[in-house]
Design a protein around this motif. Structure first.
Motif, mmCIF file in Angstrom:
data_model
loop_
_atom_site.group_PDB
_atom_site.id
_atom_site.type_symbol
_atom_site.label_atom_id
_atom_site.label_comp_id
_atom_site.label_asym_id
_atom_site.label_seq_id
_atom_site.Cartn_x
_atom_site.Cartn_y
_atom_site.Cartn_z
ATOM 1 N N GLY A 165 0.653 -1.096 -0.016
ATOM 2 C CA GLY A 165 -0.148 0.251 0.094
ATOM 3 C C GLY A 165 0.802 1.407 -0.085
ATOM 4 N N LEU A 166 0.161 2.467 0.335
ATOM 5 C CA LEU A 166 0.587 3.851 0.167
ATOM 6 C C LEU A 166 1.631 3.935 1.178
ATOM 7 C CD1 LEU A 166 -2.644 5.809 -0.697
ATOM 8 C CD2 LEU A 166 -0.973 4.798 -2.393
ATOM 9 N N ALA A 167 1.722 3.148 2.198
ATOM 10 C CA ALA A 167 2.605 3.482 3.429
ATOM 11 C C ALA A 167 3.683 2.232 3.560
ATOM 12 C CB ALA A 167 1.808 3.833 4.894
ATOM 13 N N GLY A 168 3.923 1.627 2.675
ATOM 14 C CA GLY A 168 4.670 0.244 2.531
ATOM 15 C C GLY A 168 6.200 0.826 2.822
ATOM 16 N N SER A 169 6.814 0.424 3.793
ATOM 17 C CA SER A 169 7.951 1.009 4.219
ATOM 18 C C SER A 169 9.086 0.423 3.490
ATOM 19 C CB SER A 169 8.641 0.075 5.699
ATOM 20 O OG SER A 169 7.468 0.304 6.720
ATOM 21 N N ILE A 170 9.142 -0.682 2.658
ATOM 22 C CA ILE A 170 10.290 -0.902 1.877
ATOM 23 C C ILE A 170 10.210 -0.340 0.554
ATOM 24 C CG2 ILE A 170 11.147 -2.953 0.382
ATOM 25 C CD1 ILE A 170 10.550 -4.914 2.535
ATOM 26 N N PRO A 171 9.232 -0.015 -0.317
ATOM 27 C CA PRO A 171 9.094 0.908 -1.274
ATOM 28 C C PRO A 171 9.274 2.089 -1.011
ATOM 29 C CG PRO A 171 6.712 0.056 -0.803
ATOM 30 C CD PRO A 171 7.689 -0.894 0.009
ATOM 31 N N LEU A 172 8.787 2.624 0.215
ATOM 32 C CA LEU A 172 9.219 4.115 0.434
ATOM 33 C C LEU A 172 10.526 4.330 0.770
ATOM 34 C CD1 LEU A 172 5.851 5.198 2.481
ATOM 35 C CD2 LEU A 172 6.335 5.573 0.031
ATOM 36 N N LEU A 173 11.103 3.305 1.433
ATOM 37 C CA LEU A 173 12.636 3.717 1.804
ATOM 38 C C LEU A 173 13.355 3.548 0.385
ATOM 39 C CD1 LEU A 173 13.017 1.179 4.826
ATOM 40 C CD2 LEU A 173 13.813 3.502 4.452
ATOM 41 N N LEU A 174 13.255 2.596 -0.581
ATOM 42 C CA LEU A 174 13.928 2.438 -1.797
ATOM 43 C C LEU A 174 13.796 3.801 -2.579
ATOM 44 C CD1 LEU A 174 13.029 -0.990 -3.300
ATOM 45 C CD2 LEU A 174 14.997 -0.083 -2.528
ATOM 46 N N ASN A 175 12.439 4.670 -2.219
ATOM 47 C CA ASN A 175 12.255 6.029 -2.977
ATOM 48 C C ASN A 175 12.888 7.067 -1.952
ATOM 49 O OD1 ASN A 175 11.217 7.536 -4.991
ATOM 50 N ND2 ASN A 175 9.297 7.868 -3.926
ATOM 51 N N PHE A 380 10.473 -13.539 -1.108
ATOM 52 C CA PHE A 380 9.122 -13.581 -0.311
ATOM 53 C C PHE A 380 9.240 -14.436 1.087
ATOM 54 C CE2 PHE A 380 4.893 -15.988 0.049
ATOM 55 C CZ PHE A 380 4.180 -14.863 0.173
ATOM 56 N N LEU A 381 9.810 -15.608 0.819
ATOM 57 C CA LEU A 381 9.713 -16.649 1.964
ATOM 58 C C LEU A 381 10.720 -16.193 2.979
ATOM 59 C CD1 LEU A 381 10.009 -19.844 -0.093
ATOM 60 C CD2 LEU A 381 7.976 -19.202 1.110
ATOM 61 N N THR A 382 11.839 -15.608 2.536
ATOM 62 C CA THR A 382 12.890 -15.046 3.559
ATOM 63 C C THR A 382 12.325 -13.957 4.416
ATOM 64 O OG1 THR A 382 14.746 -15.503 1.816
ATOM 65 C CG2 THR A 382 15.198 -14.004 3.656
ATOM 66 N N ALA A 383 11.464 -13.002 3.901
ATOM 67 C CA ALA A 383 10.964 -11.967 4.407
ATOM 68 C C ALA A 383 10.046 -12.546 5.454
ATOM 69 C CB ALA A 383 10.423 -10.781 3.543
ATOM 70 N N GLY A 384 9.294 -13.438 5.088
ATOM 71 C CA GLY A 384 8.047 -14.096 5.850
ATOM 72 C C GLY A 384 8.819 -14.652 6.977
ATOM 73 N N LEU A 385 9.960 -15.478 6.938
ATOM 74 C CA LEU A 385 10.653 -16.083 7.769
ATOM 75 C C LEU A 385 11.321 -15.278 9.062
ATOM 76 C CD1 LEU A 385 11.731 -18.761 9.428
ATOM 77 C CD2 LEU A 385 13.772 -18.564 7.825
ATOM 78 N N SER A 414 15.189 -8.144 -11.409
ATOM 79 C CA SER A 414 14.538 -6.839 -10.941
ATOM 80 C C SER A 414 14.531 -6.390 -9.692
ATOM 81 C CB SER A 414 13.075 -6.657 -11.693
ATOM 82 O OG SER A 414 12.402 -5.540 -10.892
ATOM 83 N N ILE A 415 15.316 -5.549 -9.262
ATOM 84 C CA ILE A 415 15.449 -5.033 -8.229
ATOM 85 C C ILE A 415 14.075 -4.682 -7.430
ATOM 86 C CG2 ILE A 415 16.464 -3.219 -6.365
ATOM 87 C CD1 ILE A 415 18.880 -3.352 -7.932
ATOM 88 N N PRO A 416 13.007 -4.020 -8.032
ATOM 89 C CA PRO A 416 11.878 -3.741 -7.531
ATOM 90 C C PRO A 416 11.032 -4.872 -7.357
ATOM 91 C CG PRO A 416 12.440 -1.786 -9.125
ATOM 92 C CD PRO A 416 13.521 -3.121 -9.085
ATOM 93 N N ARG A 417 11.064 -5.685 -8.088
ATOM 94 C CA ARG A 417 10.462 -7.277 -7.979
ATOM 95 C C ARG A 417 10.924 -7.810 -6.796
ATOM 96 N NH1 ARG A 417 7.035 -10.200 -11.407
ATOM 97 N NH2 ARG A 417 7.778 -8.893 -13.336
ATOM 98 N N VAL A 418 11.902 -7.975 -6.567
ATOM 99 C CA VAL A 418 12.696 -8.569 -5.341
ATOM 100 C C VAL A 418 12.041 -7.961 -4.112
ATOM 101 C CG1 VAL A 418 14.685 -9.212 -3.994
ATOM 102 C CG2 VAL A 418 14.782 -9.773 -6.538
ATOM 103 N N ALA A 419 12.248 -6.566 -3.917
ATOM 104 C CA ALA A 419 11.930 -5.739 -3.040
ATOM 105 C C ALA A 419 10.448 -5.773 -2.639
ATOM 106 C CB ALA A 419 12.234 -3.997 -3.183
ATOM 107 N N ALA A 423 8.443 -7.191 0.546
ATOM 108 C CA ALA A 423 7.479 -6.349 1.285
ATOM 109 C C ALA A 423 6.304 -7.207 1.524
ATOM 110 C CB ALA A 423 6.935 -5.391 0.398
ATOM 111 N N TRP A 424 5.726 -8.073 0.512
ATOM 112 C CA TRP A 424 4.772 -9.047 0.700
ATOM 113 C C TRP A 424 5.150 -10.139 1.555
ATOM 114 C CZ3 TRP A 424 -0.552 -8.709 -0.643
ATOM 115 C CH2 TRP A 424 -0.766 -7.685 -1.504
ATOM 116 N N GLY A 425 6.154 -10.690 1.739
ATOM 117 C CA GLY A 425 6.550 -11.661 2.688
ATOM 118 C C GLY A 425 6.598 -11.102 3.975
ATOM 119 N N ASP A 426 7.090 -9.951 4.152
ATOM 120 C CA ASP A 426 6.829 -9.266 5.538
ATOM 121 C C ASP A 426 5.305 -9.240 6.158
ATOM 122 O OD1 ASP A 426 7.866 -7.321 7.850
ATOM 123 O OD2 ASP A 426 6.312 -6.349 6.790
#
Length: 475
Positions: A165-175, A380-385, A414-419, A423-426
């Motif tokens: 969403g709009l307040a996602g930490s990881i995409p906002l940090l990348l920006n 995705f799995l790493t962030a989830g763990l 793609s770095i954005p795809r991995v990021a 984010a979704w794994g978190d």
């Protein structure tokens, strides 16, 4: 299909009720697990033996991190209190009531709750937690026979979309200019939200998970038999059914000046409007500086807006104070448990000298076994763990982000795809990690065992949807 899903949900709930500890005990157990793993796998500081390593980990890791969430804990306390007080105004209460009257069946009501929570979570995760919890109570107030645990589980389930969403930490940090990955030389430039949050892949996942899968799942999981329902205690809804705080008094000729000020509409509305003007100017100034409003959303501005909007709508300082006093009863879980999770995060990030932290080792190990082309799923799995031990999007990215971005560059992914996969794994394993459920459970009056069985079903379904979507959908 309905019978199969319901049976699976019942089995999951029974297992959770039998084996899942209370949320506070869960934090204590997780502390022990993290500490034991760090003792074994983190290289001791130079010259430190086993005893010295254990002592350093205890003091520098656990105690060193124990108070690192004080600021965040206070922000969460305030968003819960100010959000609760805002919902107690007659205007917001009336809006929630109208929404709660839309469904024409208990099953429809259960399906609607995660949709409302997901919509609010997409705007801001803190807003989603508060709105979801309060809307669940409002649904229960309108449909007194509804199964309350599944409704509250639905409110929490909507939270699963927050990091897309709009307040996602990881995409906002990348920006963010000068973020830690740029400072470390891992990245040379930022990635705008147009390549993360507003990609087709992410938006399709948000819609599919939050507005299609969740309502369908909760409709299918809803119990058919009244014997299997657990309605909320009617006495617990008395205050909510009152339509919000109505603190007022008939002021006579002998009323003191202090009392008149406490009940003054002029005082409340004046300071309230001043605060709301400040909120507007905050966003206007951001746009003037090239920052869109959704990139300027954070807990501080949400709390600020909630506080002054609530004060304005309550109409008097006295009414607002009474509503806040009522809200205080719902924040004890945050005050007690957040320091323990800060301590766990300290253990996971502990890395003396040239050693590697436990969280980074987990990320490196997952990447090392990643099949070719599967890095987004591994992220995705790493962030989830890691989220079990570091249930904070920004905090988690700080310890696994460099490993994942480096792996993405090396593999040409793609770095954005991995990021966004991270984010979704978190957000994904929040469904079985009670950290973020603490505020919601405080408002609802339930325990983690009451809702987590249903959330396991959410975990299984969203896991498949996101793992596939983040790998194949175009970005």
């Amino acid at each position: 299909m309905s019978n199969v899903i319901r049976s699976a949900a019942e089995s999951s709930s029974k297992l959770v009720e039998r084996y899942l500890p209370d949320a506070f005990l869960f934090a204590i157990i997780l502390t022990g697990v993290a500490y034991a793993l760090a003792i074994v796998y983190v290289t001791p500081a130079e010259g430190a033996g086993v005893v010295g390593h254990a002592q350093n980990l205890l003091i520098d890791g656990w105690y060193g991190g124990f108070w690192n969430l004080l600021s965040f804990g206070m922000q969460m306390t305030l968003i819960l209190m100010t959000g609760y007080a805002l919902a107690q105004t007659r205007y917001v209460d009336a809006l929630l009531t109208r929404l709660a009257r839309i469904p024409n069946s208990e099953r429809g009501a259960a399906a609607m709750v995660p949709v409302v929570a997901a919509a609010a979570s997409f705007v801001h995760w803190g807003l989603g937690l508060v709105v979801g919890a309060l809307f669940a109570r409002k649904i229960a107030a309108e449909v007194r026979t509804i199964d309350f645990p599944i409704v509250v589980a639905g409110a929490y389930a909507g939270f699963v979309v927050w990091h897309g969403g709009l307040a996602g930490s990881i995409p906002l940090l990348l920006n963010t200019d000068g973020n830690f990955l740029i400072e470390a030389g891992v990245l040379s430039s930022t990635f705008g939200t147009g390549g993360t949050i507003f990609t087709l892949a992410n938006l399709v996942l948000v819609v599919t998970v939050g507005f299609l899968f969740l309502p369908a799942l909760f409709a299918l999981m809803y119990p058919k038999s009244d014997a299997k329902k657990t309605p909320i205690d009617p006495e617990e809804l008395d205050a909510a059914a009152d339509g919000g705080s109505t603190a007022s008094a008939t002021l006579g000729a002998d009323t003191t000046l202090a009392t008149r000020i406490e009940h003054s509409t002029v005082v409340a509305v004046s300071i309230g409007l001043a605060g709301l003007v400040a909120v507007g100017l905050y966003f206007v100034e951001g746009v003037a500086n090239g920052t869109m409003p959704w990139n300027n959303l954070n807990l501080n501005i949400v709390n600020f807006a909630f506080l002054f909007l609530g004060l304005t709508l309550h109409g008097t300082p006295k009414a607002y104070v009474e509503s806040i006093i009522e809200a205080v009863e719902n924040v004890w879980g945050i005050i007690l448990q957040f320091p323990f999770y800060a301590g766990i995060m300290g253990i996971m990030a502990y890395a003396p000298g040239e050693s590697v932290s436990l969280a980074t080792q987990i990320a490196q190990g997952m990447v090392a076994v990643s099949p070719e082309g599967a890095l987004p799923v591994i992220a995705f799995l790493t962030a989830g763990l890691v989220n079990f031990f570091v249930p904070s999007g920004g905090g988690e990215w700080a310890v696994i982000g460099e490993t994942l971005v480096t792996a993405a560059k090396a593999s040409g992914t793609s770095i954005p795809r991995v990021a966004m996969a991270a984010a979704w794994g978190d957000a994904w394993t929040n469904m079985i990690q009670p950290f973020w459920a603490i505020p919601l459970l405080s408002i609802s009056g339930l325990s983690v065992r009451d809702i987590m069985g249903y959330c396991v079903m959410v975990l299984l379904g969203t896991g498949v949807l996101v793992a596939v979507g983040i790998s194949v959908l175009p970005m």
